[in-house]
Motif scaffolding. Structure first.
Motif, PDB file in Angstrom:
ATOM      1  N   VAL A 284     -14.465  -0.701   4.876  1.00  0.00           N
ATOM      2  CA  VAL A 284     -13.713  -0.132   5.425  1.00  0.00           C
ATOM      3  C   VAL A 284     -13.336  -0.089   7.133  1.00  0.00           C
ATOM      4  O   VAL A 284     -12.721   0.014   8.124  1.00  0.00           O
ATOM      5  N   ALA A 285     -12.585  -1.679   6.128  1.00  0.00           N
ATOM      6  CA  ALA A 285     -11.728  -1.964   7.216  1.00  0.00           C
ATOM      7  C   ALA A 285     -10.488  -1.347   8.214  1.00  0.00           C
ATOM      8  O   ALA A 285     -10.460  -1.467   9.717  1.00  0.00           O
ATOM      9  N   SER A 286     -10.255  -0.611   7.260  1.00  0.00           N
ATOM     10  CA  SER A 286      -8.544   0.060   7.892  1.00  0.00           C
ATOM     11  C   SER A 286      -9.693   1.997   8.542  1.00  0.00           C
ATOM     12  O   SER A 286      -8.930   2.687   8.579  1.00  0.00           O
ATOM     13  N   ALA A 287     -10.722   2.238   8.422  1.00  0.00           N
ATOM     14  CA  ALA A 287     -11.349   2.821   8.377  1.00  0.00           C
ATOM     15  C   ALA A 287     -11.487   3.559  10.032  1.00  0.00           C
ATOM     16  O   ALA A 287     -12.672   3.620  10.121  1.00  0.00           O
ATOM     17  N   THR A 288     -10.242   3.922  10.855  1.00  0.00           N
ATOM     18  CA  THR A 288     -10.476   4.834  12.275  1.00  0.00           C
ATOM     19  C   THR A 288      -9.390   5.726  11.914  1.00  0.00           C
ATOM     20  O   THR A 288      -8.244   5.886  11.343  1.00  0.00           O
ATOM     21  N   HIS A 289      -9.655   6.873  12.583  1.00  0.00           N
ATOM     22  CA  HIS A 289      -8.815   7.914  13.152  1.00  0.00           C
ATOM     23  C   HIS A 289      -7.626   7.242  12.865  1.00  0.00           C
ATOM     24  O   HIS A 289      -6.535   8.211  12.224  1.00  0.00           O
ATOM     25  N   GLU A 290      -6.947   6.384  13.836  1.00  0.00           N
ATOM     26  CA  GLU A 290      -5.888   6.182  14.161  1.00  0.00           C
ATOM     27  C   GLU A 290      -5.097   5.186  13.229  1.00  0.00           C
ATOM     28  O   GLU A 290      -3.980   5.800  12.727  1.00  0.00           O
ATOM     29  N   THR A 291      -5.898   4.454  12.683  1.00  0.00           N
ATOM     30  CA  THR A 291      -4.723   3.025  11.574  1.00  0.00           C
ATOM     31  C   THR A 291      -5.033   4.737   9.975  1.00  0.00           C
ATOM     32  O   THR A 291      -4.103   4.212   9.410  1.00  0.00           O
ATOM     33  N   ARG A 292      -6.304   5.265  10.074  1.00  0.00           N
ATOM     34  CA  ARG A 292      -6.118   5.837   8.704  1.00  0.00           C
ATOM     35  C   ARG A 292      -4.742   7.571   8.911  1.00  0.00           C
ATOM     36  O   ARG A 292      -3.703   8.094   7.077  1.00  0.00           O
ATOM     37  N   ARG A 293      -4.744   7.548  10.141  1.00  0.00           N
ATOM     38  CA  ARG A 293      -3.106   8.364  10.577  1.00  0.00           C
ATOM     39  C   ARG A 293      -1.750   7.683   9.857  1.00  0.00           C
ATOM     40  O   ARG A 293      -1.214   7.814   9.404  1.00  0.00           O
ATOM     41  N   ALA A 294      -2.011   6.869  10.645  1.00  0.00           N
ATOM     42  CA  ALA A 294      -0.633   5.599  10.576  1.00  0.00           C
ATOM     43  C   ALA A 294      -0.244   5.642   9.052  1.00  0.00           C
ATOM     44  O   ALA A 294       1.105   4.873   9.022  1.00  0.00           O
ATOM     45  N   MET A 295      -1.556   5.529   8.423  1.00  0.00           N
ATOM     46  CA  MET A 295      -1.159   5.099   7.372  1.00  0.00           C
ATOM     47  C   MET A 295      -0.516   6.006   6.194  1.00  0.00           C
ATOM     48  O   MET A 295       0.468   6.195   5.408  1.00  0.00           O
ATOM     49  N   LEU A 296      -1.233   7.252   6.519  1.00  0.00           N
ATOM     50  CA  LEU A 296      -1.192   8.177   5.953  1.00  0.00           C
ATOM     51  C   LEU A 296       1.083   9.100   6.143  1.00  0.00           C
ATOM     52  O   LEU A 296       1.461   8.996   5.441  1.00  0.00           O
ATOM     53  N   ASP A 297       0.689   8.509   7.666  1.00  0.00           N
ATOM     54  CA  ASP A 297       2.162   8.747   8.046  1.00  0.00           C
ATOM     55  C   ASP A 297       3.099   8.074   7.372  1.00  0.00           C
ATOM     56  O   ASP A 297       4.699   8.551   7.256  1.00  0.00           O
ATOM     57  N   SER A 298       2.726   6.233   7.368  1.00  0.00           N
ATOM     58  CA  SER A 298       3.176   5.768   6.476  1.00  0.00           C
ATOM     59  C   SER A 298       3.915   5.664   5.365  1.00  0.00           C
ATOM     60  O   SER A 298       5.129   6.437   4.303  1.00  0.00           O
ATOM     61  N   LEU A 299       2.689   6.300   4.061  1.00  0.00           N
ATOM     62  CA  LEU A 299       3.142   6.914   3.009  1.00  0.00           C
ATOM     63  C   LEU A 299       3.916   8.084   3.203  1.00  0.00           C
ATOM     64  O   LEU A 299       4.588   8.113   2.374  1.00  0.00           O
ATOM     65  N   LEU A 300       3.906   9.248   3.770  1.00  0.00           N
ATOM     66  CA  LEU A 300       4.379  10.846   3.938  1.00  0.00           C
ATOM     67  C   LEU A 300       5.727   9.749   4.186  1.00  0.00           C
ATOM     68  O   LEU A 300       7.139  10.134   3.389  1.00  0.00           O
ATOM     69  N   GLU A 301       5.938   9.467   5.071  1.00  0.00           N
ATOM     70  CA  GLU A 301       7.696   8.108   5.355  1.00  0.00           C
ATOM     71  C   GLU A 301       7.658   7.661   4.049  1.00  0.00           C
ATOM     72  O   GLU A 301       8.912   8.235   3.673  1.00  0.00           O
ATOM     73  N   ASN A 302       7.660   7.150   3.400  1.00  0.00           N
ATOM     74  CA  ASN A 302       7.889   6.903   2.069  1.00  0.00           C
ATOM     75  C   ASN A 302       8.493   6.994   1.228  1.00  0.00           C
ATOM     76  O   ASN A 302       9.587   7.477   0.535  1.00  0.00           O
ATOM     77  N   LEU A 303       7.386   8.261   1.093  1.00  0.00           N
ATOM     78  CA  LEU A 303       7.831   9.694  -0.326  1.00  0.00           C
ATOM     79  C   LEU A 303       8.970   9.771   0.520  1.00  0.00           C
ATOM     80  O   LEU A 303      10.105  10.430  -0.421  1.00  0.00           O
ATOM     81  N   GLU A 304       9.709  10.840   1.567  1.00  0.00           N
ATOM     82  CA  GLU A 304      10.182  10.923   1.824  1.00  0.00           C
ATOM     83  C   GLU A 304      11.347  10.537   1.539  1.00  0.00           C
ATOM     84  O   GLU A 304      11.837  11.342   1.813  1.00  0.00           O
ATOM     85  N   SER A 305      12.163   9.450   1.670  1.00  0.00           N
ATOM     86  CA  SER A 305      12.864   8.050   1.987  1.00  0.00           C
ATOM     87  C   SER A 305      13.323   8.254   0.733  1.00  0.00           C
ATOM     88  O   SER A 305      14.423   7.952   0.540  1.00  0.00           O
ATOM     89  N   PHE A 306      12.499   7.827  -0.104  1.00  0.00           N
ATOM     90  CA  PHE A 306      12.546   7.991  -0.933  1.00  0.00           C
ATOM     91  C   PHE A 306      13.469   9.541  -2.187  1.00  0.00           C
ATOM     92  O   PHE A 306      14.240   9.106  -2.628  1.00  0.00           O
ATOM     93  N   PHE A 307      12.899  10.390  -1.585  1.00  0.00           N
ATOM     94  CA  PHE A 307      13.169  11.604  -2.224  1.00  0.00           C
ATOM     95  C   PHE A 307      15.266  11.756  -1.915  1.00  0.00           C
ATOM     96  O   PHE A 307      15.738  12.859  -2.318  1.00  0.00           O
ATOM     97  N   THR A 308      14.809  11.605  -0.412  1.00  0.00           N
ATOM     98  CA  THR A 308      16.059  11.039   0.767  1.00  0.00           C
ATOM     99  C   THR A 308      17.195  10.596   0.189  1.00  0.00           C
ATOM    100  O   THR A 308      18.879  10.861   0.117  1.00  0.00           O
TER     101      THR A 308
END
Ligand code: 8YV
Length: 317
Positions: A284-308
């Motif tokens: 659970v080292a990354s398991a904070t609200h803030e970090t798991r949100r930031a990880m999701l934002d990063s995942l979504l940005e990578n997906l969006e970047s690839f598709f665009t």
């Protein structure tokens, strides 16, 4: 507008909103829900260009090889030892992770485990809750000072550096071992892992996982750390020879262990669960609200970047 289609390997249950946010943006093919995953992949093989996965779920070669039009694998998490990057890169398939956003929280948990081991914090909590203090059942044993001691970092990358910085705050001497010395840090470099272990009071494992570091921390290294030394692992369970560590802890040849990761997660050796000089956390080292949100934002940005753009933002090497 028609949603782009992605294959999601498994539920991103480590985030409260990841599954919903992916489904909101994409037509998600949920591999983990398919009763026959091979048949599911065959059925959709032609129209899957992008996979979403995580550091724990990864992406095996058989999945990659089943998808002739796969172009990108975007992972939630920094570790990618569970993704067959070689198979992906052999077909020019992009692989992205979510680095940096979790450095501080992972470093914080490394310090939480280090302090828990050194000062018997988890043990003390159990002692009070069991009414042993109240009933004067024995005493919590003396702990080990942390401030001013020697902190050894195995793998001085971005997370290792965050751990080292925290050590300076505890007036500690900091040294590290990497394959090669870094020219951009002032910490002492130990070319030999054994030398670093012998020098250290606390040895923190912050390497990558995978074949290149499997059992890097072996019996010889752990014996060099010694009966007063403590090992902390926030990297991957595979980096430490777990059986050897358990044996040395039981023999008193190793002073303690603070572990967030294990060789065969979620299976944790029963012997460890019975040891009081061991602090255990369930990856659970990354398991904070803030970090798991930031990880999701990063995942979504990578997906969006690839598709665009056809490129990802944080490709793995
Ligand atoms: C995982 C981790 O991301 O990022 C990593 O490499 O080990 C964790 O933060 C988390 O367990 C979800 O897979």
């Amino acid at each position: 507008m028609t949603k782009k289609r992605i294959l999601q390997i498994g539920s991103l249950s480590g985030s409260p909103t990841a599954n919903a946010e992916l489904a909101e943006r994409y037509e998600v093919l949920e591999l983990w829900k398919a009763p026959d995953q091979a048949a599911f992949l065959r059925e959709h093989a032609q129209d899957i260009e992008v996979i979403a996965t995580s550091a724990v779920m990864g992406c095996k070669a058989d999945v990659i090889n089943a998808l002739p039009n796969l172009k990108a694998i975007c992972s939630w998490g920094v570790g990618y030892d569970t993704i067959n990057v070689e198979a992906a890169h052999a077909r020019n398939i992009l692989v992205s992770n979510t680095p940096d956003v979790l450095n501080d929280c992972v470093a914080d948990i490394a310090w939480g485990l280090l302090l828990a081991c050194a000062r018997n914090i988890a043990w003390g909590d159990r002692f009070v809750r069991a009414n042993d203090w109240e009933n004067k059942v024995g005493m919590l044993p003396l702990g080990t000072r942390v401030s001013g001691k020697k902190l050894g970092i195995v793998g001085l990358g971005r997370i290792g550096e965050a751990i080292a910085r925290r050590g300076l705050g505890f007036d500690m001497q900091v040294a590290y071992h990497n394959r090669n010395a870094r020219k951009d840090v002032a910490y002492e470099y130990k070319a030999s892992l054994i030398d670093l272990a012998q020098w250290s009071d606390f040895l923190v494992i912050a390497t990558v996982g995978g074949a290149s570091t499997k059992h890097l921390i072996n019996e010889q290294v752990l014996r060099a750390l010694g009966p007063k030394g403590m090992v902390i692992n926030i990297a991957r369970g595979s980096v430490i020879d777990e059986q050897a560590m358990v044996r040395l802890l039981a023999e008193g040849a190793l002073g303690g262990a603070g572990l967030d990761v294990f060789e065969h997660e979620p299976k944790v050796p029963d012997e460890l669960k019975k040891m009081n000089n061991v602090a255990l956390m369930p990856h659970v080292a990354s398991a904070t609200h803030e970090t798991r949100r930031a990880m999701l934002d990063s995942l979504l940005e990578n997906l969006e970047s690839f598709f665009t753009t056809g490129k990802v933002i944080t490709p793995v090497a």
